[in-house]
Design an enzyme around this catalytic site. Sequence first.
Site, PDB file in Angstrom:
ATOM      1  N   LYS A   1      -4.800  60.519  -2.056  1.00 21.49           N
ATOM      2  CA  LYS A   1      -4.701  59.139  -1.785  1.00 21.49           C
ATOM      3  C   LYS A   1      -4.907  58.365  -3.131  1.00 21.49           C
ATOM      4  O   LYS A   1      -6.027  58.198  -3.681  1.00 21.49           O
ATOM      5  CB  LYS A   1      -5.897  58.597  -0.835  1.00 21.49           C
ATOM      6  CG  LYS A   1      -5.846  57.194  -0.506  1.00 21.49           C
ATOM      7  CD  LYS A   1      -6.771  56.945   0.264  1.00 21.49           C
ATOM      8  CE  LYS A   1      -6.679  55.554   0.785  1.00 21.49           C
ATOM      9  NZ  LYS A   1      -7.089  54.545  -0.313  1.00 21.49           N
TER      10      LYS A   1
ATOM     11  N   ASP B   1      -7.646  64.926 -17.238  1.00 17.92           N
ATOM     12  CA  ASP B   1      -6.494  64.256 -18.447  1.00 17.92           C
ATOM     13  C   ASP B   1      -7.460  64.267 -19.677  1.00 17.92           C
ATOM     14  O   ASP B   1      -6.896  64.240 -20.750  1.00 17.92           O
ATOM     15  CB  ASP B   1      -5.989  62.982 -18.151  1.00 17.92           C
ATOM     16  CG  ASP B   1      -4.939  63.039 -17.065  1.00 17.92           C
ATOM     17  OD1 ASP B   1      -4.882  64.027 -16.678  1.00 17.92           O
ATOM     18  OD2 ASP B   1      -4.486  61.811 -16.736  1.00 17.92           O
TER      19      ASP B   1
ATOM     20  N   SER C   1      -9.295  59.913  -2.814  1.00 16.09           N
ATOM     21  CA  SER C   1      -9.342  58.673  -3.495  1.00 16.09           C
ATOM     22  C   SER C   1     -10.265  58.498  -4.631  1.00 16.09           C
ATOM     23  O   SER C   1      -9.897  59.066  -5.732  1.00 16.09           O
ATOM     24  CB  SER C   1     -10.201  57.588  -2.203  1.00 16.09           C
ATOM     25  OG  SER C   1      -9.845  56.303  -2.510  1.00 16.09           O
TER      26      SER C   1
END
Length: 430
Positions: free
Chosen positions: A319, A305, A294
């Site tokens: 998740k 990224d 999460s």
Amino acid sequence: MIAARRLLVAGFALAFGLSQVQAQESASQPAAAPLPLNELRTFAEVFERIRGSYVEPVDDATLLENAIRGMLEGLDPHSAYLTPEDYTGLQDSTEGQFGGLGIEVGQEDGFLKVVSPIDDTPAAEAGIEAGDLIIKIDDQPVKGMSLMDAVDSMRGEPGSEVRLTLVRGEGRPFEVTLTRAIIKVKSVKTEELEPGYAYLRVTQFQINTGDEVRAAINRLNANGQLKGLVLDLRNNPGGVLQAAVEVVDSFVDSGLIVYTKGRLSNAEMRFNATSANPSGSVPLVVLINGGSASASEIVAGALQDLGRGVIMGTDSFGKGSVQTVLPLNNDRALKLTTALYYTPSGRSIQAQGIVPDIRVERGHLTVDEGEVGFREADLAGHINNASGNERPTGSEPKPERSLLDDDYQLTQALSLLKGLNIATRARSAD
């Protein structure tokens, strides 16, 4: 009455690592489809048959509450109907103090699956690991229980005991007896690994975690001598979305951190960096594993990224959904999945997880203490050192044990940081 909403990015937790950030009630709702009259007639018929024919009397309130539970449990593993006790426990966990075992759980094939034990809690101290399946609670089989009922059965008074039967991998079932406790979770921990290299662990994302991480970075780099940092998100089950955003913001100067998309207009949110980056360009390695879920995945995915750190370890939990807590009357609430979150490059990691840049499996280091050394200083009649300092075998003091002695992944992270520093110096010299 306008109800407050709370956005969650953690699975349902025992003792219970869910946290939330405030959001406003949406004024716009999607157009409602016509009610399915045939199904409503069937529901009414089933309701009456149970009332009149079940072997024991069941009051109407119980039947209706069970129907509500069934509606939520039929959606996804993270949507749930919260009783007053559940709702209070969820609110308490936001502050980082709550009662229970300190274990994040989900449901898989009718059993409870451990997402992550929380550091310094009864579950972690008992050796429970991410991926363990709980098959019995105090000799009561979990198969057939709802997630909420199973979680409720593990709750109890601090100081009382509960016995869990677990299965790990392909092994045989084993039992663990735990003593329930008031869980006080310390969100952020730091330690110096070697001069210039530091370790920062986030155990759970609470309301103040972002501020604590920022303060920790400023403290570690007070003299500007920080050469590298390991951010440890292993076995971190998640927590407050805003806290995850603030942690990423402590490492980047600009750019999109995470965004969410859902059916409601206010489920679409975007979070950007604020340029308040106390870490500068200090080399960063982020450790993750199957217990990183999460909010932890938001942090790891964003840093990956944005090219800010090297992600190391094993695949994360996967998740990528957001839960909104909708208060109801009578101190009850719904925890409803309302959106998915996406990393800056547009990746949804729901049921996929973050794949590390460098895969390093868990392992333990052992020191060969039986090695026999022999040096020049041990030879009879050797020429003395002009400085008067000689080092015969066994003269070195044994170093104190540290985090690195038992953690192979952490050792590899430190080695990578040293390599990054060497490469940086080489480029600067060119």
